[in-house]
Each structure stands twice: as C-alpha cells, then as structure tokens.
Design a protein around this motif. Structure first.
Motif, PDB file in Angstrom:
ATOM      1  N   UNK A  37      27.551  49.788 -14.739  1.00  0.00           N
ATOM      2  CA  UNK A  37      27.791  51.227 -14.851  1.00  0.00           C
ATOM      3  C   UNK A  37      26.504  51.913 -15.273  1.00  0.00           C
ATOM      4  N   UNK A  38      26.162  52.990 -14.572  1.00  0.00           N
ATOM      5  CA  UNK A  38      24.951  53.761 -14.867  1.00  0.00           C
ATOM      6  C   UNK A  38      25.392  55.182 -15.177  1.00  0.00           C
ATOM      7  N   UNK A  39      24.951  55.712 -16.297  1.00  0.00           N
ATOM      8  CA  UNK A  39      25.339  57.070 -16.666  1.00  0.00           C
ATOM      9  C   UNK A  39      24.284  58.061 -16.196  1.00  0.00           C
ATOM     10  N   UNK A  40      24.720  59.175 -15.607  1.00  0.00           N
ATOM     11  CA  UNK A  40      23.772  60.187 -15.112  1.00  0.00           C
ATOM     12  C   UNK A  40      22.936  60.780 -16.243  1.00  0.00           C
ATOM     13  N   UNK A  41      21.877  61.439 -15.851  1.00  0.00           N
ATOM     14  CA  UNK A  41      21.010  62.115 -16.819  1.00  0.00           C
ATOM     15  C   UNK A  41      21.631  63.400 -17.343  1.00  0.00           C
ATOM     16  N   UNK A  42      22.749  63.834 -16.739  1.00  0.00           N
ATOM     17  CA  UNK A  42      23.410  65.078 -17.137  1.00  0.00           C
ATOM     18  C   UNK A  42      24.875  64.772 -17.434  1.00  0.00           C
ATOM     19  N   UNK A  43      25.453  65.455 -18.408  1.00  0.00           N
ATOM     20  CA  UNK A  43      26.824  65.159 -18.827  1.00  0.00           C
ATOM     21  C   UNK A  43      27.870  65.511 -17.783  1.00  0.00           C
ATOM     22  N   UNK A  44      27.706  66.641 -17.128  1.00  0.00           N
ATOM     23  CA  UNK A  44      28.733  67.096 -16.192  1.00  0.00           C
ATOM     24  C   UNK A  44      28.200  67.246 -14.762  1.00  0.00           C
ATOM     25  N   UNK A  45      27.097  66.587 -14.476  1.00  0.00           N
ATOM     26  CA  UNK A  45      26.515  66.605 -13.134  1.00  0.00           C
ATOM     27  C   UNK A  45      26.230  65.163 -12.693  1.00  0.00           C
ATOM     28  N   UNK A  46      26.242  64.956 -11.380  1.00  0.00           N
ATOM     29  CA  UNK A  46      25.780  63.673 -10.851  1.00  0.00           C
ATOM     30  C   UNK A  46      24.887  63.927  -9.655  1.00  0.00           C
ATOM     31  N   UNK A  47      24.009  62.999  -9.404  1.00  0.00           N
ATOM     32  CA  UNK A  47      23.032  63.135  -8.334  1.00  0.00           C
ATOM     33  C   UNK A  47      23.636  62.736  -6.991  1.00  0.00           C
ATOM     34  N   UNK A  48      23.190  63.429  -5.935  1.00  0.00           N
ATOM     35  CA  UNK A  48      23.588  63.022  -4.589  1.00  0.00           C
ATOM     36  C   UNK A  48      22.718  61.858  -4.149  1.00  0.00           C
ATOM     37  N   UNK A  49      23.340  60.838  -3.590  1.00  0.00           N
ATOM     38  CA  UNK A  49      22.602  59.705  -3.032  1.00  0.00           C
ATOM     39  C   UNK A  49      23.308  59.282  -1.749  1.00  0.00           C
ATOM     40  N   UNK A  50      22.535  59.057  -0.712  1.00  0.00           N
ATOM     41  CA  UNK A  50      23.100  58.660   0.576  1.00  0.00           C
ATOM     42  C   UNK A  50      23.185  57.152   0.694  1.00  0.00           C
ATOM     43  N   UNK A  51      22.242  56.467   0.059  1.00  0.00           N
ATOM     44  CA  UNK A  51      22.203  55.022   0.138  1.00  0.00           C
ATOM     45  C   UNK A  51      21.453  54.484  -1.076  1.00  0.00           C
ATOM     46  N   UNK A  52      21.146  53.209  -1.084  1.00  0.00           N
ATOM     47  CA  UNK A  52      20.436  52.583  -2.189  1.00  0.00           C
ATOM     48  C   UNK A  52      19.684  51.378  -1.632  1.00  0.00           C
ATOM     49  N   UNK A  53      18.947  50.706  -2.483  1.00  0.00           N
ATOM     50  CA  UNK A  53      18.204  49.514  -2.070  1.00  0.00           C
ATOM     51  C   UNK A  53      18.606  48.337  -2.948  1.00  0.00           C
ATOM     52  N   UNK A  54      18.335  47.138  -2.452  1.00  0.00           N
ATOM     53  CA  UNK A  54      18.693  45.944  -3.215  1.00  0.00           C
ATOM     54  C   UNK A  54      17.681  44.838  -2.955  1.00  0.00           C
ATOM     55  N   UNK A  55      17.205  44.220  -4.024  1.00  0.00           N
ATOM     56  CA  UNK A  55      16.356  43.039  -3.917  1.00  0.00           C
ATOM     57  C   UNK A  55      17.192  41.834  -4.338  1.00  0.00           C
ATOM     58  N   UNK A  56      16.563  40.690  -4.464  1.00  0.00           N
ATOM     59  CA  UNK A  56      17.290  39.485  -4.861  1.00  0.00           C
ATOM     60  C   UNK A  56      17.871  39.614  -6.266  1.00  0.00           C
ATOM     61  N   UNK A  57      17.200  40.405  -7.116  1.00  0.00           N
ATOM     62  CA  UNK A  57      17.620  40.489  -8.519  1.00  0.00           C
ATOM     63  C   UNK A  57      18.028  41.884  -8.982  1.00  0.00           C
ATOM     64  N   UNK A  58      17.772  42.914  -8.168  1.00  0.00           N
ATOM     65  CA  UNK A  58      17.994  44.279  -8.658  1.00  0.00           C
ATOM     66  C   UNK A  58      18.705  45.152  -7.632  1.00  0.00           C
ATOM     67  N   UNK A  59      19.503  46.083  -8.172  1.00  0.00           N
ATOM     68  CA  UNK A  59      20.026  47.215  -7.410  1.00  0.00           C
ATOM     69  C   UNK A  59      19.140  48.410  -7.731  1.00  0.00           C
ATOM     70  N   UNK A  60      18.655  49.112  -6.709  1.00  0.00           N
ATOM     71  CA  UNK A  60      17.728  50.229  -6.911  1.00  0.00           C
ATOM     72  C   UNK A  60      18.399  51.514  -6.443  1.00  0.00           C
TER      73      UNK A  60
END
Length: 272
Positions: A219-242
């Motif tokens: 779980x990742x909490x946004x930088x704002x209490x009542x806002x969230x960022x728009x994201x269309x996609x994400x990236x992934x390596x062997x060890x990390x979600x980006x």
C-alpha cells in the motif's frame, strides 16, 4: 483534420467475419488471431461522447489461417453499453461524459453506492490482455470482461473492488517470470491509497481460481490527503514496482460530488 475525425466515427458490428484483402503473401507457418479493443460508438440518442475513450468498447479480430485473413468486430456487451442502448443515452458516467444514472435512483441509494463498484462504468475500451489461456478487456475502472476469442462474446466479468477493494486499476498489468500478474489500483473507501495487486500464476486452472489467492502486496499513500495522482501504467523490475506520482491529481471529494450528479470530470482534476 479528416484523419483525426475518422477516429470518432460510429462503428457497426459484423454479422459474420469478412475475408480481408491480402497484399503479398502470408507465411504458411503464421497462424492465430490478432485481437484489439477500442471505442466504437460515440453517439447515442442524440448525445455525443466528450472524450475518445468514452466511446463504447468494440472488439476487432484478425484471424490468420492457411494464408488467409478474416476480420470481425463486435461490441463488448458491458452493462454500460446495454444500459445506454436501453435508455438511449449514456447511463454511467464515463471519463468526460455525463451519465443518466443519477435520475434513476434516490439520493440515499446514490450516496450508499458512491464508494462501491455498483455505479462505476464497465465500459472496457482501453486494452486487451491475456492471463493464462483467458483474454480480458479492460479500462481504468475496477471492472474487466472475459472475452471468448472465437465468437468475440463477453462472458464473465471480474470486479476488482470485490477482490481487492480498489475502485480503479490500470489496464496494463505486468507478468513476472514466475507467471504472477501485478497491477496498481486506487482505493478511496477508507482514505486515498494506491495498492499493488497480485494475481498468482494458475497454469492448470482458470483465473477465477487464482483470484481466490489474489492479494494486495503493498500500500502506498498519496502525497495529498484527499487527492490521488492519475497514472496510466507503471513499471516493474525483478525486485521493484515503479509508480510515478504525477502532478495531474484528482480530488476524491469532487469526484464523489460528480459521481452523485452523474459527471466525473473535468471538475475533479487539477495540476499540483
């Protein structure tokens, strides 16, 4: 701009596959189908969609067999599409197009459904992907449709809200080397949060069995209490979600207010 305008032309389903014209020759070893999804109906009951991805989803299929190609196309039989056809206007709010759902329910029902998946569109017009032997059409809400690739029929629907508790998810999940699938979704039932979702590999069974073992792994909490960022996609390596938390953000409070009156955007968006 004729070429651009042609993207917004309404399409019609085909009664049967059509033989395509082939220039040159197709290798004998090439066999299979190429499947895509995209918006195919922009006007309904005198109302035009206000954004490209608001058009009702249509599947297109190129089937390649023995050096020949056939083409077929059908609408995804989503509840959003069926309701729009029934009411002669958009029923669920889409990305930028107002829906008529507010007029069909009283205020108490609308408030109760605000933070569930009941009133979220299942118009899956953005991407198709394959998990195991099953193909799914998806948008950026919590609903994905299972697709019968032979008949281009929509069958079962998966509700990620019921599985993971998220209201939104990307249309571009990523598979790791073990066959596990990852995605990122947003939940705002108990405060804004991004959640990393995992559907474990199920090589010998249907996806619905794998979903019984699906989980939220982070779980990742946004930088704002009542806002969230728009994201269309994400990236992934062997060890990390980006995930990139972009400055284009959405107000949950305004989104909720828009959901109640049947219009989600543009009032809920802003640049930080």
């Amino acid at each position: 701009m004729p070429a651009f305008a042609s993207l917004f032309q309404n399409q019609e389903e085909r009664d049967h596959p059509e033989n395509a014209k082939v220039s040159g020759s197709i290798p004998a070893w090439l066999s299979g189908c190429y499947l895509r999804v995209g918006p195919g109906k922009f006007d309904i009951g005198g109302i035009s969609m206000r954004h490209f991805i608001d058009g009702y989803a249509m599947l297109s299929k190129f089937d390649i067999r023995n050096g020949t190609v056939t083409f077929d196309k059908k609408f995804v039989q989503s509840i959003a599409y069926k309701k729009a056809a029934e009411h002669k206007q958009p029923f669920f709010p889409e990305f930028a197009t107002k829906g008529n759902i507010a007029s069909t329910k009283n205020i108490f029902t609308r408030v109760a459904n605000t933070f569930s998946s009941t009133d979220i569109t299942d118009n899956c017009s953005i991407n198709v992907y394959q998990i195991g032997d099953e193909v799914y059409a998806a948008s950026e809400t919590c609903h994905v449709h299972s697709i019968d690739t032979e008949k281009l029929e929509s069958s079962d629907k998966i509700d990620y809200y019921k599985v993971f508790g998220v209201h939104m998810a990307t249309a571009h999940p990523i598979e790791d080397k073990n066959g596990d699938w990852y995605n990122i979704g947003t939940s705002f039932t108990t405060g804004c949060k991004y959640q990393v979702l995992k559907i474990p590999a199920s090589p010998n069974g249907p996806v619905k069995d794998a979903l019984k073992k699906a989980s939220v792994v982070a779980t990742i909490y946004p930088s704002w209490n009542t806002y969230f960022s728009y994201y269309h996609t994400f990236a992934m390596t062997e060890n990390y979600i980006i995930m990139i938390e972009q400055p284009l953000i959405t107000s949950v409070l305004r989104l909720t207010d828009g959901d109640l009156d049947g219009q989600l955007t543009p009032n809920s968006w802003s640049l930080n």
